[in-house]
Design a protein around this motif. Structure first.
Motif, PDB file in Angstrom:
ATOM      1  N   UNK B 343      -6.355  68.121 -17.447  1.00 27.27           N
ATOM      2  CA  UNK B 343      -5.378  69.213 -17.565  1.00 27.27           C
ATOM      3  C   UNK B 343      -5.411  69.817 -18.965  1.00 27.27           C
ATOM      4  N   UNK B 344      -5.562  68.982 -20.002  1.00 29.40           N
ATOM      5  CA  UNK B 344      -5.594  69.516 -21.363  1.00 29.40           C
ATOM      6  C   UNK B 344      -6.814  70.414 -21.557  1.00 29.40           C
ATOM      7  N   UNK B 345      -7.930  70.026 -20.941  1.00 29.60           N
ATOM      8  CA  UNK B 345      -9.125  70.858 -21.091  1.00 29.60           C
ATOM      9  C   UNK B 345      -8.920  72.218 -20.413  1.00 29.60           C
ATOM     10  N   UNK B 346      -8.231  72.223 -19.262  1.00 33.90           N
ATOM     11  CA  UNK B 346      -7.947  73.509 -18.618  1.00 33.90           C
ATOM     12  C   UNK B 346      -6.935  74.318 -19.433  1.00 33.90           C
ATOM     13  N   UNK B 347      -5.947  73.599 -19.981  1.00 40.42           N
ATOM     14  CA  UNK B 347      -4.942  74.284 -20.800  1.00 40.42           C
ATOM     15  C   UNK B 347      -5.582  74.971 -22.005  1.00 40.42           C
ATOM     16  N   UNK B 348      -6.626  74.361 -22.529  1.00 42.80           N
ATOM     17  CA  UNK B 348      -7.322  74.959 -23.667  1.00 42.80           C
ATOM     18  C   UNK B 348      -7.830  76.357 -23.293  1.00 42.80           C
ATOM     19  N   UNK B 349      -8.264  76.508 -22.048  1.00 38.54           N
ATOM     20  CA  UNK B 349      -8.700  77.834 -21.589  1.00 38.54           C
ATOM     21  C   UNK B 349      -7.508  78.751 -21.295  1.00 38.54           C
ATOM     22  N   UNK B 548       3.009  72.960 -14.362  1.00 42.12           N
ATOM     23  CA  UNK B 548       4.150  72.056 -14.270  1.00 42.12           C
ATOM     24  C   UNK B 548       4.588  71.633 -15.671  1.00 42.12           C
ATOM     25  N   UNK B 549       3.613  71.378 -16.533  1.00 43.62           N
ATOM     26  CA  UNK B 549       3.931  70.984 -17.900  1.00 43.62           C
ATOM     27  C   UNK B 549       4.339  72.172 -18.759  1.00 43.62           C
ATOM     28  N   UNK B 550       3.834  73.347 -18.452  1.00 45.25           N
ATOM     29  CA  UNK B 550       4.137  74.536 -19.247  1.00 45.25           C
ATOM     30  C   UNK B 550       2.954  74.948 -20.102  1.00 45.25           C
ATOM     31  N   UNK B 551       2.596  76.256 -20.032  1.00 44.41           N
ATOM     32  CA  UNK B 551       1.438  76.743 -20.777  1.00 44.41           C
ATOM     33  C   UNK B 551       1.778  76.912 -22.250  1.00 44.41           C
ATOM     34  N   UNK B 552       3.071  77.091 -22.541  1.00 48.64           N
ATOM     35  CA  UNK B 552       3.471  77.497 -23.877  1.00 48.64           C
ATOM     36  C   UNK B 552       3.470  76.387 -24.918  1.00 48.64           C
ATOM     37  N   UNK B 553       3.068  75.194 -24.554  1.00 54.04           N
ATOM     38  CA  UNK B 553       3.184  74.088 -25.486  1.00 54.04           C
ATOM     39  C   UNK B 553       1.973  73.170 -25.337  1.00 54.04           C
ATOM     40  N   UNK B 554       1.475  72.643 -26.464  1.00 54.63           N
ATOM     41  CA  UNK B 554       0.300  71.781 -26.382  1.00 54.63           C
ATOM     42  C   UNK B 554       0.599  70.470 -25.650  1.00 54.63           C
ATOM     43  N   UNK B 555       1.862  70.062 -25.615  1.00 54.27           N
ATOM     44  CA  UNK B 555       2.212  68.828 -24.910  1.00 54.27           C
ATOM     45  C   UNK B 555       2.306  69.055 -23.403  1.00 54.27           C
ATOM     46  N   UNK B 556       2.346  70.329 -23.000  1.00 57.78           N
ATOM     47  CA  UNK B 556       2.546  70.664 -21.593  1.00 57.78           C
ATOM     48  C   UNK B 556       1.605  69.950 -20.636  1.00 57.78           C
ATOM     49  N   UNK B 557       0.286  70.073 -20.837  1.00 62.03           N
ATOM     50  CA  UNK B 557      -0.630  69.484 -19.861  1.00 62.03           C
ATOM     51  C   UNK B 557      -0.489  67.965 -19.738  1.00 62.03           C
ATOM     52  N   UNK B 558      -0.152  67.283 -20.841  1.00 62.57           N
ATOM     53  CA  UNK B 558       0.005  65.831 -20.762  1.00 62.57           C
ATOM     54  C   UNK B 558       1.233  65.487 -19.914  1.00 62.57           C
ATOM     55  N   UNK B 559       2.326  66.157 -20.214  1.00 67.63           N
ATOM     56  CA  UNK B 559       3.537  65.956 -19.410  1.00 67.63           C
ATOM     57  C   UNK B 559       3.291  66.298 -17.942  1.00 67.63           C
TER      58      UNK B 559
END
Lengths: 247, 612, 240
Positions: B343-349, B548-559
């Motif tokens: 998820x973090x790798x996708x969030x990076x995009x 679900x975690x939120x795009x606006x925050x780096x912690x989003x994908x982990x949560x």
């Protein structure tokens, strides 16, 4: 002493001839304004010089070098700074970060993972901000800036690589009238101090006639006139299609 | 032989056109990429099956049954629009997409409940059940009917859009919804009408192909990728384009089966890639208009003391987890660590790069298959070498595919990433010599030293954490700043010397490599790998986790990945878990668009409003 | 209380609206009677366009209300406000470029209450430039023609109140004169017009009253002739 030499520039969009065989030149430290009604081809002309649109025909020489099909990135590195009609800087950053990003790009460091960008040349970014009067807004998010201040950030960005030519598309659009004159005075003083030429488009005739050394009038994609402000004001052809009786 | 192939291809093209035309219409007006469009097509086939079984013995019963099926699907589509999509029209496009995927899950489970798991074979069309001999080949008469039906429907829909007031209003709203409203046009009615028409066209496609291909529960997602390809190749919103593209893609599909039996979908996607490189907006498409009121992308301030403290506590908790001595918990925690990296790798995009990828599972799967194949080939340190090479290979694949993808933007970029993922998926299914096909690859366990739940958990935790921290670092580094500059204002960034496309390309490769590592870690935790890991639902899972975690925050994908993994674990105990998951996705997208990491801000805003 | 049928024009009462956290306009109150042109003046970014958008419902009101001929419209969606007789011509025209001129007019058509409804034929008389272009795609029109089309399209809805946002912007001065003639004609036919304008020459030709907005608040309201005499106000807010 020609810095920018534009020859026979042309662009069609479908059936519409947006810019048709336009030639002009900008001398060193000159401020040249492009005016004309909406749809006259000002922005297209501008975007072709700035590398955003590829011309169908014609050449653009900058200090003797052909830059006709150069990308905006390359133009920046050759010493051409650019501001846009609708100021759009990086909304997710504050003023200092925006300018740091420009400095990183100037120094070729944009692929680096090695250090936090926020630690890069903060002082130089602050000086750059101060040079356009933004010293009190260094930590302000760009989305919270007033439009006039956003235009200043744009100007600072364009100055980041110590350009020899500034391309300014509607530098004062959207600003209060007194802010407009202030902005152009700032541009003028920067130009005089650092020997920069300025090519700009503008709707506000007060700005144009107060600050331009020469004026290029476009109409329907073609050059209608190119002369000093006084001559342009008196030109019957310009009055007929553009300025009307009030001017 | 060749004539036969061409005619079969053309008959398939008509069906594809019906689906794509509906998809294109709906996207044009509502700007929603409707994943559920394939589900409407499937429903058309099932409803037509029931109706033709009852009334279809004669032509008098058969043809009205087909039309009735299309109308029924149109009603279902309109109903779905009114109940599920209306509430998210103001949400960001990704949420609308997720809602339609929630619909896919719900319709799939409901279809299973109503019609059961068996494939259904349709009645032959009365009067068209025979074959005609043409140049020595037997051609089914029904194919000729389908070939003719395509242009006829194209003509009818064209007349509807160009010669009726309703059509003019649809075209006006396609260009500028808000302005249309300011002229007194009630969009709600228009949107529902367009959904009715679009869904009915998909239903018609499903009903008409019943006599040829029958009805099954896989139809929805099998057809959606080719339909997207047709819409994109033709140009979003162009009907004529959709028809021409359907013919081109229909033929490419047919010849793909003949020329490349190991990779039937590859030819189709190659056609798409070539068209989009030459014409980035499709054959007949217009450049996308920038949407008004576009929400600015997130900034990522450096973590504060509070945030650091929270993460330290979480990390200590994760390190102490094996003390619980519960294998099940360790398996779940390992799953979460893998999902968090994915998820973090996708969030990076999605976040810093501003690139919406619909096909991120491709790189997860490439990493997974690469790791599986390498560890099978090498005795001894197979796992170690596999874990080291998987991110490199996945990154290399992302570098290759990304070169094409980043040349496009917006919806076209998203569609190309989806198409690439479908190529990868089809290779996983069809290249059986290498991948084992649907049987997958089995018996892939960690090296001896890591072959305990606890050790492998620590290994996964360590590698995921390292990769996540690297991605986080990239966001704060010059690389991430230049990336965000390109996202926030592309022309502006280029005018200060940033090569935005290059920056995005590298980001795509980096995200692909990280996803590949997640895939490799996944393989050794499960001991096996199947083509499902490259399929559309896997890509959507990742999107759900990020949102679900939120795009606006780096912690989003982990949560988000933790929440999603736990939720998935709970739901999968039920028979109708797809239905439940679909409902959850729709509720989350509708009620909490800022995601879990956005909750504190939402609560603060709510409290402020209460005070005022 | 006014009766709902009374044709008393547009009433804006204490409206506030904005983007995100910030309020762009605060407590604006204005009335525009039928046959009256009220010019909303002020610098760019002062809140003129925001006011029009808030009246039209394109921006959510934080407080206050808007009514048209005595009917409260501020709780209604955009299209329902248009249907009470408010017509909006946006600053950037927003004509449908993929539609022909005639189709643009059709998109704006709504039946009138009375018999004297606008038709394409009447509008082509009012804007002679558009007539020969009726079957051309709107994308091929010049800037001035696009402005005419935007106005004509809105008139097809037979509004009783027009919101005009910077109609003269970017037009050659000669076209601006023609536009002023049209606005005067409409006014004589009883339309109320709320006009945002930077062009003082244009404003002086058509407006009856002036309201000045500065930093989102209404600072001045008076007749155009009063404003012309009030140098202090003009210097302070309009910098002319």
């Amino acid at each position: 002493m020609t810095l920018l030499d534009v020859q026979r520039l042309s662009k069609r969009f479908g059936a519409v001839s947006a810019v048709d065989n336009v030639s002009f030149d900008v001398a060193r430290t000159e401020m040249l304004a492009i005016i004309g009604p909406n749809g006259a081809g000002k922005s297209t002309c501008f975007n072709m010089i700035g590398g955003q649109i590829e011309p169908d025909m014609g050449t653009v020489l900058f200090d003797g070098t052909d830059i006709t099909r150069d990308t905006p990135q390359k133009l920046f590195r050759s010493g051409i700074g650019r501001t846009f009609q609708i100021a759009a800087v990086f909304q997710s950053m504050n003023v200092r970060e925006v300018l740091q990003t420009a400095l990183l790009s100037r120094d070729g460091r944009t692929a680096s993972f090695l250090f936090p960008a926020r630690r890069y040349k903060g002082e130089e970014a602050d000086e750059l901000a101060a040079s356009v009067g933004l010293q009190d807004f260094l930590n302000t998010e760009c989305r919270a800036l007033s439009y006039g201040d956003l235009k200043r950030v744009e100007l600072a960005l364009a100055l980041a690589n110590r350009p020899r030519l500034l391309l300014m598309d509607e530098p004062t659009a959207g600003m209060a009238p007194d802010g407009r004159q202030q902005m152009m005075r700032l541009v003028r003083s920067l130009a005089d101090k650092s020997g920069i030429s300025v090519l700009f488009t503008e709707h506000d005739m007060d700005v144009v006639f107060n600050h331009a050394d020469r004026i290029l009038v476009l109409n329907k994609g073609q050059v209608l006139a190119l002369d000093t402000p006084d001559e342009i004001r008196a030109d019957p052809a310009v009055q007929a299609v553009y300025l009307g009786e009030e001017a | 032989m060749l004539t036969g192939q061409i005619l079969t291809g053309l008959a398939g093209a008509s069906v594809l056109f019906f689906i794509a035309a509906g998809l294109s219409l709906i996207f044009g007006v509502t700007k929603i990429v409707n994943f559920a469009h394939g589900s409407f097509y499937m429903l058309g086939a099932y409803i037509a099956y029931t109706l033709t079984e009852a009334f279809g013995a004669s032509g008098l019963g058969f043809w009205p049954s087909i039309l009735l099926s299309a109308l029924a699907v149109g009603m279902i589509g309109a109903l779905a629009e009114i109940t599920v999509l209306k509430p998210v029209y103001k949400a960001p496009p990704l949420f609308q997409l997720l809602v339609t995927f929630g619909l896919v899950l719900i319709i799939e489970d409901l279809t299973l409940l109503v019609w059961g798991p068996e494939d259904r074979l349709g009645q032959r069309a009365p009067g068209l059940s025979g074959a005609v001999e043409l140049l020595g080949t037997q051609i089914p008469s029904y194919d000729f009917f389908l070939i003719a039906a395509g242009p006829v429907v194209l003509g009818l829909v064209w007349l509807l859009l160009n010669k009726t007031r309703w059509g003019i209003l649809v075209r006006a709203a396609t260009e500028d919804r808000e302005m249309a409203a300011a002229l007194g046009i009630d969009q709600r009615i228009l949107f529902t009408g367009v959904f009715f028409l679009g869904s009915a066209l998909a239903g018609l496609g499903g009903a008409l192909q019943l006599p040829k291909g029958g009805a099954d529960l896989m139809m929805d997602l099998t057809v959606i990728a080719p339909a997207f390809v047709v819409v994109v190749v033709g140009g979003m919103g162009s009907l004529t384009g959709a028809y021409v593209a359907a013919v081109v893609i229909g033929l490419a599909n047919t010849f793909g089966v003949v020329l490349l039996p190991q990779a039937t979908l590859v030819l189709m996607f190659l056609v798409m890639a070539v068209v989009l490189l030459l014409r980035p907006h499709g054959l007949f498409g217009q450049p996308e208009r920038a949407e008004r009121g576009h929400t600015p992308g997130a900034g990522y301030p450096a973590a504060g003391a509070m945030e650091k403290a929270i993460w330290s506590v979480v990390l200590i908790g994760a390190l102490l987890l094996p003390l619980a001595q519960d294998d099940f918990i360790l398996v779940l925690a390992t799953d979460i660590a893998v999902a968090a990296l994915f998820a973090t790798s996708l969030h990076f995009l999605l976040g810093p790069a501003g690139l919406v990828s619909f096909g991120h599972a491709a790189y997860f799967a490439i990493g997974a298959y690469a790791a599986a194949l390498i560890s099978q080939q090498i005795d001894g340190p197979g796992m170690e070498i596999a874990l080291a090479s998987a991110p490199v290979l996945a990154g290399a694949a992302a570098l290759l595919f990304g070169w094409f993808c980043v040349r496009l933007s917006g919806i076209y970029f998203a569609m190309l990433t989806l198409a690439v993922a479908q190529i990868v998926w089809s290779l996983c299914v069809q290249w059986t010599d290498l991948t084992g096909g649907d049987d997958g690859l089995l018996g892939l366990w960690p090296s001896d030293w890591a072959d305990s739940r606890m050790v492998y958990y620590y290994l996964t935790l360590a590698l995921s954490l390292a990769a996540i921290l690297l991605l986080r670092r990239a966001v704060h580094a010059p690389f991430g700043f230049a990336l965000r500059a390109g996202r926030d204002a592309k022309a502006r960034a280029e005018a200060i010397g940033i090569d935005v496309m290059h920056q995005q390309w590298l980001a795509f490769a980096l995200a692909g490599a990280a996803a590949g590592l997640a895939g490799a870690l996944f393989v050794f935790s499960k001991g096996s790998i199947f083509p499902d890991e490259a399929a559309i639902p896997r890509s959507v899972d990742a999107l759900v986790m990020v949102l679900l975690g939120g795009v606006g925050h780096l912690a989003g994908p982990v949560l988000g990945s933790a929440a999603f993994t736990l939720l998935h674990d709970q739901l999968s105990r039920f028979d109708q878990w797809r239905l439940l998951l679909g409902i959850v996705i729709i509720l989350v997208s509708t009620l909490a668009p800022a995601g879990l990491s956005g909750l504190p801000a939402m609560i603060r805003a709510f409290a402020m409003r209460r005070r005022i | 209380m006014t009766s709902p049928q009374a044709a008393n024009g547009l009433t804006i009462e204490n409206i506030s609206a904005g983007y995100g956290q910030a309020l762009a306009i605060r407590d604006i109150s204005l009335t525009v009677a039928p046959g009256q042109v009220v010019a909303l003046l002020g610098r760019n970014g002062a809140g003129k366009s925001t006011t029009l958008k808030a009246v039209m419902g394109m921006l959510h009101l934080r407080s206050g209300s808007v009514s048209m001929d005595g009917v409260t419209v501020s709780n209604r969606p955009v299209h329902a406000r248009a249907r009470t007789g408010i017509g909006y011509v946006p600053e950037d025209r927003r004509i449908f470029t993929g539609l022909t001129v005639s189709e643009n007019l059709e998109a704006g058509r709504r039946p009138a209450d009375g018999t004297d409804a606008w038709t394409p034929k009447k509008l082509f008389d009012l804007f002679p430039n558009l007539a020969p272009a009726r079957d051309r795609h709107a994308a091929q029109l010049s800037g001035g023609e696009q402005q005419m089309l935007a106005l004509a399209r809105t008139l097809m809805g037979n509004p009783r109140m027009l919101l005009l946002d910077e109609p003269s912007e970017g037009l050659a001065p000669v076209i601006v004169d023609a536009l002023a003639q049209v606005v005067k004609t409409l006014k004589q036919e009883g339309l109320g017009i709320l006009l945002c304008e930077q062009n003082t020459v244009f404003t002086a030709k058509v407006a009856d009253r002036a309201a000045i907005i500065e930093s989102g608040s209404l600072q001045y309201e008076g007749s155009m002739s009063e404003l012309a005499l009030d140098d202090a106000v003009r210097k302070r807010y309009l910098a002319v």
